[in-house]
Write a protein that holds these residues in place. Structure first.
Motif, mmCIF file in Angstrom:
data_model
loop_
_atom_site.group_PDB
_atom_site.id
_atom_site.type_symbol
_atom_site.label_atom_id
_atom_site.label_comp_id
_atom_site.label_asym_id
_atom_site.label_seq_id
_atom_site.Cartn_x
_atom_site.Cartn_y
_atom_site.Cartn_z
ATOM 1 N N ARG A 135 -121.521 -11.906 79.746
ATOM 2 C CA ARG A 135 -122.103 -12.928 80.616
ATOM 3 C C ARG A 135 -121.571 -14.314 80.268
ATOM 4 O O ARG A 135 -121.332 -15.139 81.159
ATOM 5 C CB ARG A 135 -123.623 -12.897 80.486
ATOM 6 N N ALA A 136 -121.398 -14.596 78.979
ATOM 7 C CA ALA A 136 -120.846 -15.891 78.573
ATOM 8 C C ALA A 136 -119.414 -16.055 79.073
ATOM 9 O O ALA A 136 -119.018 -17.148 79.514
ATOM 10 C CB ALA A 136 -120.900 -16.026 77.055
ATOM 11 N N TYR A 137 -118.644 -14.974 79.037
ATOM 12 C CA TYR A 137 -117.261 -15.036 79.531
ATOM 13 C C TYR A 137 -117.239 -15.270 81.035
ATOM 14 O O TYR A 137 -116.430 -16.060 81.544
ATOM 15 C CB TYR A 137 -116.545 -13.743 79.170
ATOM 16 N N VAL A 138 -118.132 -14.588 81.770
ATOM 17 C CA VAL A 138 -118.205 -14.772 83.225
ATOM 18 C C VAL A 138 -118.576 -16.215 83.550
ATOM 19 O O VAL A 138 -118.010 -16.826 84.462
ATOM 20 C CB VAL A 138 -119.224 -13.785 83.837
ATOM 21 N N ALA A 139 -119.526 -16.796 82.801
ATOM 22 C CA ALA A 139 -119.949 -18.170 83.067
ATOM 23 C C ALA A 139 -118.858 -19.181 82.748
ATOM 24 O O ALA A 139 -118.834 -20.274 83.322
ATOM 25 C CB ALA A 139 -121.198 -18.488 82.243
ATOM 26 N N ALA A 140 -117.934 -18.835 81.840
ATOM 27 C CA ALA A 140 -116.877 -19.774 81.445
ATOM 28 C C ALA A 140 -115.711 -19.797 82.425
ATOM 29 O O ALA A 140 -114.927 -20.757 82.415
ATOM 30 C CB ALA A 140 -116.362 -19.428 80.045
ATOM 31 N N LEU A 141 -115.575 -18.787 83.263
ATOM 32 C CA LEU A 141 -114.429 -18.736 84.169
ATOM 33 C C LEU A 141 -114.419 -19.877 85.187
ATOM 34 O O LEU A 141 -113.369 -20.515 85.388
ATOM 35 C CB LEU A 141 -114.400 -17.381 84.879
ATOM 36 N N PRO A 142 -115.529 -20.215 85.865
ATOM 37 C CA PRO A 142 -115.485 -21.366 86.791
ATOM 38 C C PRO A 142 -115.175 -22.681 86.079
ATOM 39 O O PRO A 142 -114.496 -23.545 86.634
ATOM 40 C CB PRO A 142 -116.899 -21.372 87.392
ATOM 41 N N VAL A 143 -115.657 -22.842 84.853
ATOM 42 C CA VAL A 143 -115.363 -24.058 84.093
ATOM 43 C C VAL A 143 -113.865 -24.152 83.806
ATOM 44 O O VAL A 143 -113.257 -25.218 83.924
ATOM 45 C CB VAL A 143 -116.172 -24.078 82.781
ATOM 46 N N ALA A 144 -113.258 -23.028 83.436
ATOM 47 C CA ALA A 144 -111.819 -23.013 83.167
ATOM 48 C C ALA A 144 -111.026 -23.313 84.430
ATOM 49 O O ALA A 144 -110.023 -24.040 84.391
ATOM 50 C CB ALA A 144 -111.415 -21.659 82.594
ATOM 51 N N LEU A 145 -111.473 -22.770 85.550
ATOM 52 C CA LEU A 145 -110.779 -23.032 86.819
ATOM 53 C C LEU A 145 -110.861 -24.512 87.174
ATOM 54 O O LEU A 145 -109.865 -25.101 87.637
ATOM 55 C CB LEU A 145 -111.380 -22.168 87.928
ATOM 56 N N GLU A 146 -112.005 -25.133 86.968
ATOM 57 C CA GLU A 146 -112.150 -26.560 87.263
ATOM 58 C C GLU A 146 -111.275 -27.403 86.343
ATOM 59 O O GLU A 146 -110.698 -28.418 86.769
ATOM 60 C CB GLU A 146 -113.621 -26.961 87.109
ATOM 61 N N GLU A 147 -111.134 -26.997 85.091
ATOM 62 C CA GLU A 147 -110.276 -27.718 84.153
ATOM 63 C C GLU A 147 -108.819 -27.625 84.582
ATOM 64 O O GLU A 147 -108.064 -28.596 84.463
ATOM 65 C CB GLU A 147 -110.463 -27.145 82.744
#
Length: 510
Positions: A217-229
């Motif tokens: 779940r933590a990895y799934v939540a980090a994907l949109p943040v990485a895309l925005e970066e």
């Protein structure tokens, strides 16, 4: 008539009086000037060392800023953002694979397909990062910034493909995360339902499944943040000075001589020095302070004449000899001890690395004991005798007087002894270079006390290891001087704190 002193030319002026003046100075003035000159020389040398370190090291930040500018203009920074997500995905995939192996045959059938689908989800991202990496490497090797920006334009043109790959990865991982509950329900080895206690299977496997679910779940939540970066990345955005300073003082990597990009982060070296020093102090403080209390308050005169020279003789042993002893004897001995079955309960036991933080810490403790012992004994000896006599007169036993009067009264001196022992430990080079393992990585502190048996590298060790191989004036050369400057400031701060403690809480002499 008043008595008149004889003049220097009179016959009554003795030869001794005639020679009391040297170049117009009295003997006392000459002695004062001699020793005062030595003090001035010491201050001047310290100032020159400080200026030299600043002069050689301060240019590091300007060179590092230029390096980061090329790193950004070539597009390598963007590629590293993609690779960071690929590494996070691969790390989680390895955890899932290890979990499947621990589940055994009962859960392997249900888990194998899931694990394979999870690994395949990142293949497009990995392929894209490889293609863009070739473009970025070509841009890095370009001679001018204009050429680099022209080449990186090809990389920026891949933005739609990057976003599409990330969206597909996020969708696939979201699907897998939704299927996790069904997978755990179907697994007879760890049946969790919707997070409830397992109906079948051992509780340890259930806890592992819950932990893996949280990681997913933590990895799934980090994907949109990485895309925005990635969307906000720009090759023409200037590199701030704060980013350069932060990369050195808080950077998690010390990576040199890389074909891709060098990073000079002092965190793994500082944590290695801190871990080794903590182990050394945990051993040296009880030994040094205990020996000082015994020698100054309890031991007989014969015992004192035997114990004190032996402890102080340890300081005369060359550190390289202690390092060789650690490689040949102590490292092998501790590793063999960790293999003993009835010591398996000790955190980190058994371990395979012969050279690690524990081996180096034990030897540094041996080096720190004489310093702590000598300073602590002086502090205990400086307690006014009236304190001890008054305590004994009130009916206290010698042991009560020692632990309730003498030791508390000399607490500031004992703290100063520990701080100066820490300064002695953190500045040691040869022992840590030979015995610490020289692995440039932040220790895994999630292992608890088991982190003590991991190989580490230190600030002093990296200077001794790499200084002879670098070209003067390069960024690597100046980075090592910055490490030396940081080490110098740490040692100076420790010594200053110790002196302030002594000056503030010094007992009056009765």
């Amino acid at each position: 008539m008043p008595h008149r002193l004889p003049s220097e030319n009179s016959p009554d002026f003795s030869i001794r009086q005639r020679h009391r003046r040297i170049f117009g100075l009295t003997r006392e003035d000459a002695i004062r000037a001699f020793f005062g000159g030595h003090a001035v020389v010491a201050v001047v040398v310290l100032a020159l060392i400080t200026l030299f370190l600043f002069r050689e090291g301060i240019g590091f930040f300007a060179q590092q800023r230029e390096s980061f500018t090329r790193y950004r203009q070539s597009g390598q920074e963007l590629v590293d953002l993609l690779r960071e997500q690929d590494r996070a995905h691969a790390a989680l995939g390895r955890e899932l694979g290890e979990l499947r192996l621990r589940m055994g045959a009962a859960g392997a059938a249900e888990f194998a397909d899931y694990e394979e689908r999870f690994a395949d989800a990142a293949l497009p991202l990995r392929e894209l990062a490889g293609e863009l990496g070739d473009i970025a490497l070509e841009a890095k090797e370009s001679a001018t910034a204009a050429t680099r920006l022209e080449t990186v334009a090809q990389l920026v043109a891949q933005y739609p493909q990057i976003e599409k790959t990330f969206v597909e990865l996020a969708a696939e991982v979201n699907t897998l995360a939704a299927e996790w509950g069904k997978l755990t329900e179907a697994s007879p080895a760890a049946n969790l339902g919707a997070g409830a206690a397992p109906k079948n299977g051992p509780p340890a496997r259930a806890r592992e499944m819950v932990y893996a679910q949280k990681r997913l779940r933590a990895y799934v939540a980090a994907l949109p943040v990485a895309l925005e970066e990635i969307r906000s990345w720009s090759a023409t955005r200037p590199v701030s000075q704060w980013q350069v300073v932060k990369s050195f003082f808080f950077g998690p990597q010390w990576l040199t001589a890389s074909f891709w990009q060098d990073f000079y982060g002092v965190v793994p070296l500082f944590t290695g020095s801190l871990l080794v020093s903590a182990i050394a102090l945990c051993l040296a403080v009880p030994l040094g302070l205990g020996a000082a209390v015994y020698v100054s308050q309890i031991a007989t005169a014969r015992e004192r004449r035997l114990i004190k020279p032996v402890i102080e003789f340890i300081a005369a042993i060359p550190s390289v000899v202690l390092g060789l002893f650690g490689i040949v004897v102590l490292g092998q001995l501790l590793r063999s001890l960790s293999q003993v079955p009835w010591l398996a309960w000790v955190p980190g036991f058994p371990y395979a690395e012969r050279l690690n933080a524990l081996t180096a810490g034990c030897l540094l403790a041996l080096i720190a004991v004489p310093t702590i012992f000598t300073l602590a004994e002086d502090a205990l000896g400086n307690v006014p005798r009236a304190f001890k006599e008054g305590s004994c007169a009130l009916g206290a036993s010698p042991m009560q007087t020692t632990w309730r009067v003498i030791v508390p009264s000399s607490l500031s001196g004992l703290c100063s002894a520990v701080l100066l022992g820490l300064g002695r430990v953190i500045g040691e080079t040869m022992v840590v270079l030979l015995c610490a393992g020289n692995r440039i990585a932040i220790p895994d502190f999630t292992a608890g006390l088991g982190a003590a048996v991991q190989p580490v590298h230190t600030m002093t060790g990296i200077i001794a290891q790499e200084m002879g191989e670098v070209v003067p004036g390069t960024i690597h050369y100046r980075a090592l001087f910055m490490v030396g400057l940081l080490l110098f400031l740490i040692a100076l701060a420790l010594n200053y704190t110790a002196q302030r403690l002594l000056a503030r809480y010094r007992l009056p002499t009765l």
